[in-house]
Design a protein around this motif. Sequence first.
Motif, mmCIF file in Angstrom:
data_model
loop_
_atom_site.group_PDB
_atom_site.id
_atom_site.type_symbol
_atom_site.label_atom_id
_atom_site.label_comp_id
_atom_site.label_asym_id
_atom_site.label_seq_id
_atom_site.Cartn_x
_atom_site.Cartn_y
_atom_site.Cartn_z
ATOM 1 N N ASP A 83 -5.280 -7.395 6.640
ATOM 2 C CA ASP A 83 -3.936 -7.032 7.110
ATOM 3 C C ASP A 83 -2.997 -8.241 7.130
ATOM 4 O OD1 ASP A 83 -4.413 -4.358 7.473
ATOM 5 O OD2 ASP A 83 -4.857 -4.506 9.608
ATOM 6 N N GLN A 147 -8.638 1.278 0.589
ATOM 7 C CA GLN A 147 -8.066 2.251 1.517
ATOM 8 C C GLN A 147 -6.621 1.915 1.845
ATOM 9 O OE1 GLN A 147 -8.982 5.060 2.421
ATOM 10 N NE2 GLN A 147 -8.010 5.602 4.361
ATOM 11 N N SER A 148 -6.325 0.630 2.030
ATOM 12 C CA SER A 148 -4.963 0.205 2.333
ATOM 13 C C SER A 148 -4.035 0.512 1.160
ATOM 14 C CB SER A 148 -4.934 -1.296 2.642
ATOM 15 O OG SER A 148 -5.752 -1.603 3.753
ATOM 16 N N LEU A 151 -3.386 4.397 0.789
ATOM 17 C CA LEU A 151 -2.494 5.021 1.755
ATOM 18 C C LEU A 151 -1.023 4.684 1.506
ATOM 19 C CD1 LEU A 151 -4.500 4.651 5.097
ATOM 20 C CD2 LEU A 151 -4.214 6.692 3.692
ATOM 21 N N GLY A 364 -5.818 9.065 7.459
ATOM 22 C CA GLY A 364 -4.432 8.698 7.179
ATOM 23 C C GLY A 364 -3.497 9.065 8.315
ATOM 24 N N ILE A 367 -3.665 6.421 11.135
ATOM 25 C CA ILE A 367 -2.992 5.173 10.768
ATOM 26 C C ILE A 367 -1.480 5.374 10.710
ATOM 27 C CG2 ILE A 367 -2.735 3.449 8.938
ATOM 28 C CD1 ILE A 367 -5.728 4.024 8.273
ATOM 29 N N ASP A 368 -1.043 6.486 10.107
ATOM 30 C CA ASP A 368 0.391 6.781 10.016
ATOM 31 C C ASP A 368 1.012 6.963 11.402
ATOM 32 O OD1 ASP A 368 0.184 6.685 7.291
ATOM 33 O OD2 ASP A 368 0.164 8.860 7.002
ATOM 34 N N ARG A 377 2.022 -1.484 10.176
ATOM 35 C CA ARG A 377 0.901 -0.788 9.558
ATOM 36 C C ARG A 377 -0.361 -1.627 9.716
ATOM 37 N NH1 ARG A 377 0.980 3.672 7.113
ATOM 38 N NH2 ARG A 377 -0.665 4.407 5.731
ATOM 39 N N THR A 379 -3.802 -0.818 8.728
ATOM 40 C CA THR A 379 -4.910 -0.097 8.082
ATOM 41 C C THR A 379 -6.223 -0.845 8.244
ATOM 42 O OG1 THR A 379 -3.361 0.774 6.438
ATOM 43 C CG2 THR A 379 -5.708 0.948 5.937
ATOM 44 N N TYR A 382 -7.413 -0.777 11.913
ATOM 45 C CA TYR A 382 -7.922 0.539 12.289
ATOM 46 C C TYR A 382 -9.294 0.788 11.670
ATOM 47 C CZ TYR A 382 -8.841 5.478 12.136
ATOM 48 O OH TYR A 382 -9.472 6.679 12.229
ATOM 49 N N ASN A 383 -9.408 0.562 10.356
ATOM 50 C CA ASN A 383 -10.691 0.808 9.690
ATOM 51 C C ASN A 383 -11.788 -0.087 10.235
ATOM 52 O OD1 ASN A 383 -9.775 2.844 7.984
ATOM 53 N ND2 ASN A 383 -9.111 1.416 6.412
#
Length: 473
Positions: A83, A147-148, A151, A364, A367-368, A377, A379, A382-383
């Motif tokens: 991130d 994944q980042s 999304l 999603g 995260i959104d 953001r 991602t 969170y993951n």
Amino acid sequence: MNKIFKKIGDQYKFTKNGLSFREKLTLALPGPASVIGPIIIHNALIKFYTDIIGIDPKYIGWIYLIYNIWNAINDPLLGVWVDRLKYNEKRGKYVYLMKCTAPLMLISIFGMLFSSPSWNDWLIFAVLLFELFIFDTAYTVYSVAYQSYFLIAAPSKEERVDVDIIRTFIGNALGCVTTIIPTLLLVGNGKRSLIIPIFSGVIAINAGMYVLALITLKDKGELYINEKHETKRPFREVWVEAWKIIKSRAFITYLIFYIFARGAMEYYFTPFLYFMDDVVKSSGLVATIADVVPGLLMLAVLPVFGNLIKKYGSKNMTLVAYIPAILGFTGLLFIKQAWQAVICYTFIVLALNICQRAGVVINGDLIDDDERRTGIRKTGMYNGIFSLFATSLTSLQSLIFTNVISHFGYKGELAEQSVRAVQGIRIGAGLVPLIMCFIGLIPLLLFPINRKEEKELSEYFSNMHRTTEEIGE
């Protein structure tokens, strides 16, 4: 009649708005490329090590527990690190990270095939654990990066479902080939001496998949225009943000469901190998059919699942998945014939794939929703936090199964298992996951993001994406 056929045909069409089919295909490819390694590790490697390398099942259970604890520790750290990285105009960001980590995954999984039966259990334990550590560190960075990227490149619910359907078709084709090998060679009288050279060929094909996927995928600078970074913020503030995620009702309820119910569904294949080999005593060919048929049926109706998720919401469809899951796991407690196992595992595979497709949307959404509230953001964070709990605790499925069959007297070197050992396999393959599913039902019912809120999030980020594209132009 024409209206009926048209209505059925509509279920197999992708959403026209947003990304083109070519863009969705390009975005989907890195996902299937990364499925082969985990399939070998989590599905085939356990039986390979108990039956060919000759290690006691209880050692394998502890290896996987330690491995998943390591996974849990490094996931949030690596997630936050990803991130905090800034987009570089020359190298990019997420695609660059995927290109760096793919070779490490291939090398480590290849090394796992060459432990020797002549080594003592503790040496096998140490070498395999070290190789798993290397694989998991690389796989974590690759997964967070992909994944980042996924999304931000596919901001709407509809686009994410469509991309996930494409990568599921491709991923299941690769996964089918990968799982056919252990069912043919590790069940019945299969030629087990062929498993190392054949798996080596599969890894070589996997390398080609990585090349194809990552050459075609490009970092676009305009995707990062609205991305805000954690770079200048002290880590203590990052942990404050992490705590806010952890204590949210949406995160907690979905996490508990994931650990128990979905974890039980996803861990079906390793018990499947033992069940087909020792409970119904099928040949490798019949076990392969029992593995392939559910997958083919699932793929046939997969687009329908996608459209139902778009229409009725991910939470509602996950609840629907409980029906085939309960039927499948309950059947394993009683059936005696291989053809009956095909039916049971078809139900389980259908349930799992509904949960997986819905899970892409739910992940999603979480995260959104956090970005909409905080403006940042996260991602990777969170993951990472999710994996901190989910990966380590879902390893309980493996630990419970291996210890159950060990307790009931399973011996990999025996041509035929005792009645007690067979009973242990039935309990591990049917009763344990059934209990896990019922435990996971309660938090799923309490999950707060419903169909209406899901639609609002999809529209919000889809509109923001269109604005971003206009700025980029």
